[in-house]
Design an enzyme around this catalytic site. Structure first.
Site, PDB file in Angstrom:
ATOM      1  N   GLU A 323       0.940  -1.131   0.023  1.00 56.58           N
ATOM      2  CA  GLU A 323       0.243   0.002  -0.056  1.00 56.58           C
ATOM      3  C   GLU A 323       1.087   1.253   0.008  1.00 56.58           C
ATOM      4  O   GLU A 323       0.634   2.093  -0.808  1.00 56.58           O
ATOM      5  CB  GLU A 323      -0.789  -0.043   1.334  1.00 56.58           C
ATOM      6  CG  GLU A 323      -1.810   1.045   1.584  1.00 56.58           C
ATOM      7  CD  GLU A 323      -2.578   1.323   2.739  1.00 56.58           C
ATOM      8  OE1 GLU A 323      -3.385   2.018   2.840  1.00 56.58           O
ATOM      9  OE2 GLU A 323      -1.967   0.481   3.692  1.00 56.58           O
ATOM     10  N   HIS A 324       1.809   1.334   1.052  1.00 61.22           N
ATOM     11  CA  HIS A 324       2.737   2.512   1.078  1.00 61.22           C
ATOM     12  C   HIS A 324       4.357   1.779   0.968  1.00 61.22           C
ATOM     13  O   HIS A 324       4.482   0.909   1.300  1.00 61.22           O
ATOM     14  CB  HIS A 324       2.796   3.061   2.342  1.00 61.22           C
ATOM     15  CG  HIS A 324       1.495   3.596   2.701  1.00 61.22           C
ATOM     16  ND1 HIS A 324       0.554   2.719   3.596  1.00 61.22           N
ATOM     17  CD2 HIS A 324       0.624   4.606   2.834  1.00 61.22           C
ATOM     18  CE1 HIS A 324      -0.516   3.482   3.933  1.00 61.22           C
ATOM     19  NE2 HIS A 324      -0.474   4.665   3.118  1.00 61.22           N
TER      20      HIS A 324
END
Length: 428
Positions: A323-324
């Protein structure tokens, strides 16, 4: 955090090591949301009042927040926080304004004109979680692109009592209607409508397991609403070399771990020294965090991978599809062309995830659980839809007719062919 040497793992062990904590809608959650959905659809506002009293322990007089409540919230909010929200709004607006599409208009061959037109989704609903850490930043991430896209109706739901910062941010971003309704019942109310809550076409925003299950259910209902994405537990992968500051790396890992016990954080590095120093820094920083107990639970199923080189680090990251993705290496931008799968990328030592979460301008609503292989971060396009247009002149039609007749005949769709042939016969 468990430390693993990547080259020593078998293919099966690598796959297992990159597996995320299991998520599923437990039977009791699904059953509870089923009951809430049926109740709200059948009883409308009455159900919402009752469920607010049951789950939020608040006896409401009105579902809609009044202008006076919004004004009073703004007065209570510290000026410093107002300024911070305004600055973040400016950056988020700038980034999303840059995403306004250029509409295609092309003559594919003489006399054949094709266009792409973009139109806003008419009615959108924003869900903002409440609780001990109300996510007023998510108001900015959802309301700003909705407004830029030109959505005609923007409504927001959040559990009562709604935090002052949420009310302030919503009003600042031009949200017309705010409902003090939370949980699965808010999602259902926006999807199907009640006497007070407006029915919307698409629902955006994060939430707990009940909210997530409600979004899943309404997105599959014939007369429900579309949703932005199915959200899983939050996650970060930090890719760092021997030049990275272990304190910086540790702080990025912990800023994600504190989100929830089911969050996962990953460090991938070719440096065993950095891995060890980062572990020590994590332990030191944990003692200063109010949410250290939550972070420790997340760290229990998190990993450190020792890679042979930076190229292998990138390969591991692409396989995990985070996601990050925080990239703390020298000349971080040089790696960008090799990164294929990530929701949002943070390049360099001074680009912590926190910046994107709040105020750099990018959107913090991101695909999780490996969906970045095929899905994108939330953006302006999610609040709009595309329509294609074609317009043929008589000569353009005539020139293309034979191609279409041959193709339609080959697919045995005679009415398609006839729609061309009838017109062709009447062209003088």
């Amino acid at each position: 955090m468990q430390t693993l040497i990547w080259k020593d793992l078998t293919e099966q062990e690598k796959k297992q090591a990159l597996t995320r904590p299991a998520i599923s809608a437990a039977g009791n959650i699904k059953d509870a949301v089923d009951a809430i959905r049926e109740n709200v659809v059948a009883n409308g506002d009455k159900a919402l009042f009752e469920l607010s009293e049951k789950f939020d322990r608040v006896k409401l007089n009105s579902l809609e927040v009044s202008e006076q409540q919004i004004e009073e919230a703004a007065q209570r909010l510290p000026e410093e926080l107002k300024q911070a929200i305004q600055n973040a709004k400016k950056n988020i607006e700038a980034f999303h304004l840059a995403q306004v599409p250029v509409e295609a208009d092309v003559e594919t061959q003489s006399g054949v004109r094709c266009q792409v037109l973009t139109r806003p989704i008419n009615r959108v609903g924003l869900y903002i979680p409440g609780g001990s850490a109300p996510l007023f930043s998510t108001v900015l991430m959802l309301a700003i692109p909705a407004k830029i896209a030109g959505c005609k109706k923007i409504v927001l739901c959040s559990p009562p009592p709604i935090a002052d910062a949420i009310l302030y941010a919503a009003n600042l971003c031009g949200v017309e209607t705010i409902y003090q309704v939370g949980g699965a019942q808010a999602v259902v109310a926006m999807a199907f409508g009640t006497e007070t809550v407006a029915k919307v076409d698409k629902i955006f925003g994060p939430g707990n397991a009940f909210v997530t299950e409600a979004k899943r259910q309404v997105s599959q209902a014939v007369n429900g609403a579309a949703i932005d994405m199915q959200a899983g537990p939050s996650e970060v992968l930090v890719l760092a070399d021997e030049n990275a500051d272990p304190d910086f790396v540790a702080s990025d890992l912990l800023s994600q771990a504190e989100h929830g016990a089911d969050s996962q954080v990953i460090l991938v590095t070719p440096s065993e020294r950095l891995a060890l120093e980062t572990e020590l820094a994590v332990e030191r920083q944990l003692t200063t965090l109010p949410r250290s107990e939550i972070a420790q639970k997340a760290l229990a199923h998190s990993r450190i991978f020792i890679a042979e080189n930076l190229q292998q680090c990138v390969e591991i990251s692409n396989e995990y599809a985070p996601e990050h993705l925080v990239v703390q290496v020298q000349n971080a931008r040089d790696l960008l062309s090799n990164i294929d799968n990530a929701g949002s990328i943070f390049l360099g030592a001074y680009s912590p995830e926190s910046m994107g979460d709040y105020a750099s301008g990018t959107n913090h609503v991101l695909p999780t659980y490996g969906y970045t292989r095929t899905s994108s971060s939330l953006g302006l396009a999610d609040f709009s839809k595309r329509m294609t247009v074609q317009e043929l002149s008589p000569q353009g039609f005539k020139d293309l007719a034979k191609t279409v007749e041959v193709m339609a005949a080959a697919e045995r769709l005679d009415a398609h062919k006839q729609a061309v042939s009838i017109r062709l016969a009447k062209i003088k």
